[in-house]
Design a protein around this motif. Sequence first.
Motif, PDB file in Angstrom:
ATOM      1  N   GLY A  57      13.250  58.765  21.177  1.00  0.00           N
ATOM      2  CA  GLY A  57      13.141  59.150  19.775  1.00  0.00           C
ATOM      3  C   GLY A  57      14.403  59.774  19.220  1.00  0.00           C
ATOM      4  O   GLY A  57      14.928  59.342  18.186  1.00  0.00           O
ATOM      5  N   ASP A  61      15.445  56.373  17.019  1.00  0.00           N
ATOM      6  CA  ASP A  61      15.037  56.373  15.617  1.00  0.00           C
ATOM      7  C   ASP A  61      15.841  57.351  14.764  1.00  0.00           C
ATOM      8  O   ASP A  61      16.141  57.065  13.603  1.00  0.00           O
ATOM      9  N   THR A  62      16.179  58.500  15.323  1.00  0.00           N
ATOM     10  CA  THR A  62      16.937  59.517  14.566  1.00  0.00           C
ATOM     11  C   THR A  62      18.211  58.937  13.965  1.00  0.00           C
ATOM     12  O   THR A  62      18.607  59.309  12.866  1.00  0.00           O
ATOM     13  N   PRO A  66      16.573  52.254  17.023  1.00  0.00           N
ATOM     14  CA  PRO A  66      15.320  52.404  17.774  1.00  0.00           C
ATOM     15  C   PRO A  66      15.389  51.796  19.172  1.00  0.00           C
ATOM     16  O   PRO A  66      16.014  50.758  19.382  1.00  0.00           O
TER      17      PRO A  66
END
Length: 196
Positions: A57, A61-62, A66
Amino acid sequence: MNDADAKKTLHGYLRSARGALVWKLDGLGEYDIRRPLTPTGTNLLGLIKHLAIVEAGYFGDTFGRPFPEHLPWWDDDADPNADSFATEDETRAEIVDCYQRVWAHADATIDALDLDAPGRVPWWTSGEVTLHQILVHVVAETNRHAGHADILREQLDGAVGMNAKNSNMPERDAQWWETYRARVELAAKAAEPDKP
């Protein structure tokens, strides 16, 4: 220290903690790596599974990068704490291999971005972050869980340290440690003499 050196240092600490966590499984049977050793269910393999989600994560995604695999433990309808224990159908190899694939993905993000690269963590108050903040956060979280793993492993078979070659503890025999522990116990009792 310049940014490249700072990133290299932080990344080195992260790699070291990852290796220590995986080493904590060495030589233990399936039951011992999975069994809950605290009232809240903390277990060695679960710590590794949890950290796979953390890195996927925060380094995925940050930063709009992803992790390409679906990790079902993170789904909204997953069981509570599904990322903190291994089911009977999940093997040690699957979880460790997943964690190592997440490392590779995270390492690619760390290598590709500058420390001031912007990212977004929607569940944080401000949400706006940099790679530097995330690296510090994940190094801290990984080392926190490595400390948990240190204690769990010591409870299981007495093994301590970063790896098989580096116990980072004084080299003493069992008698010395028994005497030391007794001394610590006496000091604790002296601090609260009415305690049985």
